[in-house]
Design an enzyme around this catalytic site. Structure first.
Site, PDB file in Angstrom:
ATOM      1  N   LYS A  63       0.821  -1.231   0.000  1.00 40.80           N
ATOM      2  CA  LYS A  63       0.000   0.000   0.000  1.00 40.80           C
ATOM      3  C   LYS A  63       0.848   1.271   0.000  1.00 40.80           C
ATOM      4  O   LYS A  63       0.476   2.280  -0.572  1.00 40.80           O
ATOM      5  CB  LYS A  63      -0.932   0.014   1.219  1.00 40.80           C
ATOM      6  CG  LYS A  63      -2.100  -0.944   1.104  1.00 40.80           C
ATOM      7  CD  LYS A  63      -3.031  -0.789   2.293  1.00 40.80           C
ATOM      8  CE  LYS A  63      -4.309  -1.591   2.071  1.00 40.80           C
ATOM      9  NZ  LYS A  63      -5.310  -1.357   3.111  1.00 40.80           N
ATOM     10  N   ASP A  99     -10.539   2.900   1.549  1.00 44.34           N
ATOM     11  CA  ASP A  99     -10.932   2.342   2.857  1.00 44.34           C
ATOM     12  C   ASP A  99     -11.799   3.330   3.642  1.00 44.34           C
ATOM     13  O   ASP A  99     -12.818   2.959   4.224  1.00 44.34           O
ATOM     14  CB  ASP A  99      -9.700   1.979   3.698  1.00 44.34           C
ATOM     15  CG  ASP A  99      -9.086   0.652   3.272  1.00 44.34           C
ATOM     16  OD1 ASP A  99      -9.812  -0.196   2.708  1.00 44.34           O
ATOM     17  OD2 ASP A  99      -7.871   0.462   3.498  1.00 44.34           O
TER      18      ASP A  99
HETATM   19  P1  NAD Z   1      -2.466  -1.878  11.904  1.00 47.90           P
HETATM   20  O1  NAD Z   1      -1.496  -2.928  12.298  1.00 47.90           O
HETATM   21  O2  NAD Z   1      -2.066  -0.810  10.961  1.00 47.90           O
HETATM   22  O3  NAD Z   1      -3.009  -1.138  13.247  1.00 47.90           O
HETATM   23  C1  NAD Z   1      -3.401  -1.891  14.377  1.00 47.90           C
HETATM   24  C2  NAD Z   1      -3.972  -0.960  15.450  1.00 47.90           C
HETATM   25  O4  NAD Z   1      -4.476  -1.801  16.499  1.00 47.90           O
HETATM   26  C3  NAD Z   1      -2.969  -0.016  16.101  1.00 47.90           C
HETATM   27  O5  NAD Z   1      -3.633   1.191  16.406  1.00 47.90           O
HETATM   28  C4  NAD Z   1      -2.581  -0.753  17.398  1.00 47.90           C
HETATM   29  O6  NAD Z   1      -2.146   0.140  18.405  1.00 47.90           O
HETATM   30  C5  NAD Z   1      -3.902  -1.387  17.747  1.00 47.90           C
HETATM   31  N1  NAD Z   1      -3.803  -2.571  18.586  1.00 47.90           N
HETATM   32  C6  NAD Z   1      -3.174  -3.743  18.279  1.00 47.90           C
HETATM   33  N2  NAD Z   1      -3.313  -4.613  19.295  1.00 47.90           N
HETATM   34  C7  NAD Z   1      -4.047  -3.974  20.240  1.00 47.90           C
HETATM   35  C8  NAD Z   1      -4.538  -4.355  21.544  1.00 47.90           C
HETATM   36  N3  NAD Z   1      -4.307  -5.567  22.058  1.00 47.90           N
HETATM   37  N4  NAD Z   1      -5.269  -3.460  22.245  1.00 47.90           N
HETATM   38  C9  NAD Z   1      -5.543  -2.233  21.730  1.00 47.90           C
HETATM   39  N5  NAD Z   1      -5.095  -1.813  20.513  1.00 47.90           N
HETATM   40  C10 NAD Z   1      -4.373  -2.692  19.801  1.00 47.90           C
HETATM   41  O7  NAD Z   1      -3.731  -2.667  11.391  1.00 47.90           O
HETATM   42  P2  NAD Z   1      -4.863  -2.153  10.379  1.00 47.90           P
HETATM   43  O8  NAD Z   1      -4.452  -2.412   8.990  1.00 47.90           O
HETATM   44  O9  NAD Z   1      -5.291  -0.783  10.778  1.00 47.90           O
HETATM   45  O10 NAD Z   1      -6.016  -3.202  10.722  1.00 47.90           O
HETATM   46  C11 NAD Z   1      -6.735  -3.140  11.939  1.00 47.90           C
HETATM   47  C12 NAD Z   1      -8.007  -3.976  11.791  1.00 47.90           C
HETATM   48  O11 NAD Z   1      -8.799  -3.404  10.751  1.00 47.90           O
HETATM   49  C13 NAD Z   1      -7.756  -5.426  11.352  1.00 47.90           C
HETATM   50  O12 NAD Z   1      -8.689  -6.234  12.028  1.00 47.90           O
HETATM   51  C14 NAD Z   1      -8.074  -5.416   9.857  1.00 47.90           C
HETATM   52  O13 NAD Z   1      -8.525  -6.686   9.397  1.00 47.90           O
HETATM   53  C15 NAD Z   1      -9.194  -4.405   9.832  1.00 47.90           C
HETATM   54  N6  NAD Z   1      -9.410  -3.724   8.536  1.00 47.90           N
HETATM   55  C16 NAD Z   1     -10.663  -3.718   8.048  1.00 47.90           C
HETATM   56  C17 NAD Z   1     -10.940  -3.056   6.864  1.00 47.90           C
HETATM   57  C18 NAD Z   1     -12.356  -3.072   6.351  1.00 47.90           C
HETATM   58  O14 NAD Z   1     -12.572  -2.693   5.197  1.00 47.90           O
HETATM   59  N7  NAD Z   1     -13.321  -3.492   7.155  1.00 47.90           N
HETATM   60  C19 NAD Z   1      -9.916  -2.377   6.182  1.00 47.90           C
HETATM   61  C20 NAD Z   1      -8.631  -2.382   6.715  1.00 47.90           C
HETATM   62  C21 NAD Z   1      -8.388  -3.067   7.915  1.00 47.90           C
END
Ligand code: NAD
Length: 279
Positions: A63, A99
């Site tokens: 990305k 997104d």
């Molecule tokens: P990322 O790794 O960029 O960010 C993860 C975030 O979660 C960070 O803010 C981190 O601090 C936090 N985090 C991680 N473990 C934690 C915990 N135990 N307690 C509290 N906070 C915690 O990940 P991302 O790409 O932003 O993805 C996050 C979620 O979003 C995933 O489940 C992914 O599948 C989902 N997602 C969904 C869509 C959609 O279209 N629905 C799109 C992108 C990502």
């Protein structure tokens, strides 16, 4: 031809989703998944030009890596330095990030506009940044971001600065997710509570960032980005408490629908795809 670039991609539902739409609209188009590591992002973007592809979706870990190789970025993609859709506009490759649009479009489908709203956003990673920039660009009044003071914190601080610059009309703040009294105060005065952390998906599927259920009130809209499971613990508890909820699967489908609109100008039948691929 269109495709998905990133790795791993073998279990992606994108080819089935887009190819179903091409058939439905009688488009003589095809969509394939290409396993591309970040180091080959430039070659993959060059192939879009060489092959005259209409475009590509971009997933992890590409990305960010595709950015130097496209010709233009939308304001949202530029502010968060992440592209999930490339559209070939007559030889000019434009990098978008759908997104955040997926998030606001999913809310809209549920009768909720983000303009003028106060949002509490849990998390500061990729999904959270996409939501923050899009909500800010669409006129959200306030976004209070809460993140753990983990490895993400310095990047979150930097990222939010760029978002605040791109959308100066929105008041954006960052606080510690473990500061429960600040979190409660922010939720009490917000319209939309949005989880964009990994909490709710495996291995955290039996956890929620909201442990005191009295924080949920019926006029609070509660949303999640996690789409597996489709109803997270937080969403289930919010729904039982009477809140309106919007799930991550809806956001996922709407971001795909936004990309499909950019490629074809057509509206993806979101509910049909949801029933076909996710039930
Ligand atoms: P990322 O790794 O960029 O960010 C993860 C975030 O979660 C960070 O803010 C981190 O601090 C936090 N985090 C991680 N473990 C934690 C915990 N135990 N307690 C509290 N906070 C915690 O990940 P991302 O790409 O932003 O993805 C996050 C979620 O979003 C995933 O489940 C992914 O599948 C989902 N997602 C969904 C869509 C959609 O279209 N629905 C799109 C992108 C990502």
């Amino acid at each position: 031809m269109l495709g998905l670039i990133g790795t791993p991609v073998e279990h992606s539902k994108s080819p089935a989703m887009y190819n179903y739409c091409f058939q439905k609209f009688d488009l003589d188009w095809a969509y394939l998944a290409f396993d591309i590591p970040a180091e080959q992002a430039g070659e993959a973007v060059a192939a879009i030009r060489t092959l005259g592809m209409r475009g590509a979706n971009v997933t992890m870990p590409c990305k960010n890596a595709v950015i130097p190789f496209v010709d233009a970025l939308t304001p949202a993609a530029r502010a968060i330095q992440a592209v999930n859709t490339i559209v070939n506009e007559g030889g000019v490759l434009v990098g978008h990030n759908t997104d955040g649009c997926g998030y606001t479009q999913n809310l809209r489908r549920n009768g909720i506009e983000v303009a003028g709203k106060k949002i509490v956003l849990l998390g500061g990673g990729g999904a959270a940044s996409a939501i923050a920039i899009q909500a800010a660009l669409e006129g959200a009044a306030e976004i209070a971001v809460f993140n753990l003071r983990d490895a993400f914190w310095p990047r979150v601080e930097q990222g939010l600065k760029a978002i605040a610059q791109a959308a100066p009309g929105c008041a954006i703040s960052l606080q510690d997710l473990e500061d429960r009294s600040a979190l409660k105060a922010a939720i009490d005065r917000c319209d939309i509570l949005s989880n964009a952390t990994r909490v709710g998906m495996a291995p955290y599927e039996d956890q929620s960032n909201i442990t005191d259920l009295s924080w949920f009130r019926p006029d609070l809209v509660v949303t999640d980005v996690v789409y597996a499971p489709p109803e997270t613990k937080m969403l289930r508890e919010a729904r039982v408490a009477g809140c309106k909820t919007c799930d991550g699967l809806g956001m996922l489908l709407c971001q795909g629908a936004e990309a499909f609109r950019l490629y074809s100008g057509l509206e993806m039948p979101v509910e049909e795809i949801r029933a076909l691929l996710y039930t």
